[in-house]
Every structure is written in structure tokens, then in C-alpha cells.
Design a protein around this motif. Sequence first.
Motif, PDB file in Angstrom:
ATOM      1  N   CYS A  59     -16.054 -46.186   8.410  1.00 47.11           N
ATOM      2  CA  CYS A  59     -15.909 -46.998   9.265  1.00 47.11           C
ATOM      3  C   CYS A  59     -14.389 -47.505   9.215  1.00 47.11           C
ATOM      4  CB  CYS A  59     -16.803 -48.277   8.765  1.00 47.11           C
ATOM      5  SG  CYS A  59     -16.268 -49.846   9.808  1.00 47.11           S
ATOM      6  N   TYR A  60     -13.525 -47.560   8.083  1.00 48.17           N
ATOM      7  CA  TYR A  60     -12.363 -47.599   8.034  1.00 48.17           C
ATOM      8  C   TYR A  60     -11.586 -46.523   8.803  1.00 48.17           C
ATOM      9  CZ  TYR A  60      -7.463 -47.488   5.823  1.00 48.17           C
ATOM     10  OH  TYR A  60      -6.208 -47.386   5.856  1.00 48.17           O
ATOM     11  N   MET A  61     -12.083 -45.344   8.491  1.00 46.22           N
ATOM     12  CA  MET A  61     -11.288 -44.083   9.210  1.00 46.22           C
ATOM     13  C   MET A  61     -11.631 -44.050  10.440  1.00 46.22           C
ATOM     14  SD  MET A  61     -11.703 -39.919   8.378  1.00 46.22           S
ATOM     15  CE  MET A  61     -13.241 -39.648   9.166  1.00 46.22           C
ATOM     16  N   LEU A  62     -12.752 -44.469  10.906  1.00 49.77           N
ATOM     17  CA  LEU A  62     -13.128 -44.547  12.564  1.00 49.77           C
ATOM     18  C   LEU A  62     -12.450 -45.491  13.169  1.00 49.77           C
ATOM     19  CD1 LEU A  62     -16.949 -43.583  12.664  1.00 49.77           C
ATOM     20  CD2 LEU A  62     -14.938 -41.955  13.326  1.00 49.77           C
ATOM     21  N   LEU A  63     -12.071 -46.639  12.574  1.00 52.88           N
ATOM     22  CA  LEU A  63     -11.349 -47.947  13.280  1.00 52.88           C
ATOM     23  C   LEU A  63     -10.079 -47.514  13.335  1.00 52.88           C
ATOM     24  CD1 LEU A  63     -12.973 -50.769  11.250  1.00 52.88           C
ATOM     25  CD2 LEU A  63     -13.082 -50.546  13.683  1.00 52.88           C
ATOM     26  N   GLY A  64      -9.353 -46.771  12.549  1.00 54.24           N
ATOM     27  CA  GLY A  64      -7.999 -46.227  12.358  1.00 54.24           C
ATOM     28  C   GLY A  64      -7.933 -45.101  13.484  1.00 54.24           C
ATOM     29  N   ALA A  65      -9.003 -44.181  13.666  1.00 52.25           N
ATOM     30  CA  ALA A  65      -9.147 -43.188  14.475  1.00 52.25           C
ATOM     31  C   ALA A  65      -8.918 -43.480  15.760  1.00 52.25           C
ATOM     32  CB  ALA A  65     -10.091 -41.986  14.104  1.00 52.25           C
ATOM     33  N   ILE A  66      -9.627 -44.673  16.357  1.00 47.99           N
ATOM     34  CA  ILE A  66      -9.649 -44.985  17.563  1.00 47.99           C
ATOM     35  C   ILE A  66      -8.427 -45.816  17.967  1.00 47.99           C
ATOM     36  CG2 ILE A  66     -12.186 -45.151  17.642  1.00 47.99           C
ATOM     37  CD1 ILE A  66     -11.968 -48.119  17.437  1.00 47.99           C
ATOM     38  N   GLY A  67      -7.345 -46.071  17.047  1.00 49.15           N
ATOM     39  CA  GLY A  67      -6.249 -46.634  17.313  1.00 49.15           C
ATOM     40  C   GLY A  67      -5.984 -48.085  16.673  1.00 49.15           C
ATOM     41  N   LEU A  68      -6.772 -48.604  16.124  1.00 48.70           N
ATOM     42  CA  LEU A  68      -6.713 -49.684  15.653  1.00 48.70           C
ATOM     43  C   LEU A  68      -5.534 -49.764  14.362  1.00 48.70           C
ATOM     44  CD1 LEU A  68     -10.260 -51.620  15.462  1.00 48.70           C
ATOM     45  CD2 LEU A  68      -8.248 -51.928  16.985  1.00 48.70           C
ATOM     46  N   PRO A  69      -4.569 -50.485  14.241  1.00 47.45           N
ATOM     47  CA  PRO A  69      -3.480 -50.420  13.110  1.00 47.45           C
ATOM     48  C   PRO A  69      -3.972 -50.888  11.773  1.00 47.45           C
ATOM     49  CG  PRO A  69      -3.383 -52.439  14.261  1.00 47.45           C
ATOM     50  CD  PRO A  69      -4.648 -51.797  14.994  1.00 47.45           C
ATOM     51  N   VAL A  70      -5.030 -49.938  11.285  1.00 48.23           N
ATOM     52  CA  VAL A  70      -5.508 -50.179   9.971  1.00 48.23           C
ATOM     53  C   VAL A  70      -5.137 -49.314   8.917  1.00 48.23           C
ATOM     54  CG1 VAL A  70      -7.887 -51.124  10.827  1.00 48.23           C
ATOM     55  CG2 VAL A  70      -7.559 -48.859  10.129  1.00 48.23           C
ATOM     56  N   PHE A  71      -4.494 -48.478   9.122  1.00 42.92           N
ATOM     57  CA  PHE A  71      -3.679 -47.610   8.219  1.00 42.92           C
ATOM     58  C   PHE A  71      -2.366 -48.083   7.565  1.00 42.92           C
ATOM     59  CE2 PHE A  71      -5.970 -44.084  10.526  1.00 42.92           C
ATOM     60  CZ  PHE A  71      -7.189 -44.181   9.811  1.00 42.92           C
ATOM     61  N   SER A  72      -1.971 -47.650   6.497  1.00 42.05           N
ATOM     62  CA  SER A  72      -0.619 -48.081   5.816  1.00 42.05           C
ATOM     63  C   SER A  72       0.432 -48.337   7.033  1.00 42.05           C
ATOM     64  CB  SER A  72      -0.222 -47.161   4.940  1.00 42.05           C
ATOM     65  OG  SER A  72       0.081 -45.886   5.106  1.00 42.05           O
ATOM     66  N   GLY A  73       1.327 -49.247   6.971  1.00 40.19           N
ATOM     67  CA  GLY A  73       2.350 -49.451   7.908  1.00 40.19           C
ATOM     68  C   GLY A  73       1.911 -49.821   9.083  1.00 40.19           C
ATOM     69  N   PHE A  74       0.579 -50.525   9.322  1.00 40.50           N
ATOM     70  CA  PHE A  74       0.054 -51.193  10.437  1.00 40.50           C
ATOM     71  C   PHE A  74      -0.225 -49.685  11.565  1.00 40.50           C
ATOM     72  CE2 PHE A  74       1.472 -55.110   8.846  1.00 40.50           C
ATOM     73  CZ  PHE A  74       0.276 -55.946   8.690  1.00 40.50           C
ATOM     74  N   SER A  75      -0.564 -48.542  11.070  1.00 42.01           N
ATOM     75  CA  SER A  75      -0.614 -47.453  12.026  1.00 42.01           C
ATOM     76  C   SER A  75      -2.111 -47.070  12.386  1.00 42.01           C
ATOM     77  CB  SER A  75       0.322 -46.156  11.247  1.00 42.01           C
ATOM     78  OG  SER A  75      -0.502 -45.899  10.162  1.00 42.01           O
ATOM     79  N   GLY A  76      -2.236 -46.420  13.150  1.00 41.26           N
ATOM     80  CA  GLY A  76      -3.688 -45.860  13.590  1.00 41.26           C
ATOM     81  C   GLY A  76      -3.648 -44.951  14.625  1.00 41.26           C
ATOM     82  N   GLY A  77      -4.687 -44.262  14.857  1.00 41.24           N
ATOM     83  CA  GLY A  77      -4.651 -43.137  15.983  1.00 41.24           C
ATOM     84  C   GLY A  77      -5.119 -42.227  15.301  1.00 41.24           C
TER      85      GLY A  77
END
Length: 189
Positions: A59-77
Motif C-alpha cells: 500500500c505504501y509503495m503504491l501510494l508513492g508510485a501514483i505520485g503521493l509524496p509519501v517517500f522520503s523528502g516528500f517525494s513520490g512518483g
Amino acid sequence: MQSNNLRGIILSSIFAAITAILAQVQFDVSIVPFSGQTLAVGLTATIIGSRLGSLSMICYMLLGAIGLPVFSGFSGGPQIIAGPTGGFIIGFIFTAFVTGWILEKTKFTIPVAIFANIIGMIITLTFGVVQLKYIADMSWNAAMATGVYPFIIVGIMKAVLASWIGIIVRRRLEKARLLSITSEERKIA
């Protein structure tokens, strides 16, 4: 049965959110930053186990993969997953599963949790360094120097912290009947 499924989805979602929050606690040291993500993965697996823990990381990875800024440094995609540090994030899924599985097959105690979380740390670092080596076109020595060696001591400290906090929280959730104990766990306990 249906309430257990709903409880599992809620727990997985909560721990995906906790991972997103702890990912923002970071210190940039190289291509690969020190972050709270791995602490969150260890907590997740220690508290909710293999199945829900790995579901939470998916779930965490998919949220980040769709572009939500959940990865470190508020990054995503998707570029983050496909980039030099994406292997660490992919490794979280396997780390959560294996860490939780070890605990489920043995006993939910702090010493076993430390062992399981250190194995999990090795899994995360292995996935991370392989992708780092190939995507960043590094030698194995450079990839290890960038993505493994700086994280060993801190990783062990996070494994101990995740184990200690995780076991305490798990026991309290079990006592409050918010987390069910499997029949296999009852036999071991």
C-alpha cells in the motif's frame, strides 16, 4: 470473519501512513538518505506480522508510485521506484513479510524480534544495493559504500528500537483485543 478483514485493512492502512510519516524524518548523506522508513517497516512487521505487514508496505509503495509524496523528502512518483533508491522501497515488502514470518513461526519476544529485524535490514539493504548498482551504474564496491556500509550501525539501532517498541505495542494491542493472536502463536506462548 468480515470484521477481522476490515480490521486488517485498517491496520495495514495505519501502518502505511506511519511509514509515510516516518519517511519524512531524514538526513541526506549521499544518494541514499538516512530515514525513518526502515524503522517503520520493522515496527509494522513486529506489530502486525507478515501478511498485514507486507500488505501495508505494498500500500505504501503504491501510494508513492501514483505520485503521493509519501517517500522520503516528500517525494513520490514511479520514477522513485524505478530510480537508484527504489530497490530499498521494493525491499520493504519482502522485509515486512520475512520479519513478521520469523516472529510468527517462533515467538513474539524482544530478542527474537531483534533477530528478525536484523534479517529484515539485510533484505532491505540487499534489494537496495542491487538496484542502486544497476540504475546508478556503479561498481559493487561503490554501491556497497553508498547503500550499505553507512547504514549498518544505524540499521542495527533501528532494529533494536523497532523490536522493543513493536513488542510492547503488540502486547498492548493483543490485551485490548485489537490484534488477534493466531492459534499457532498461542501454542508457542
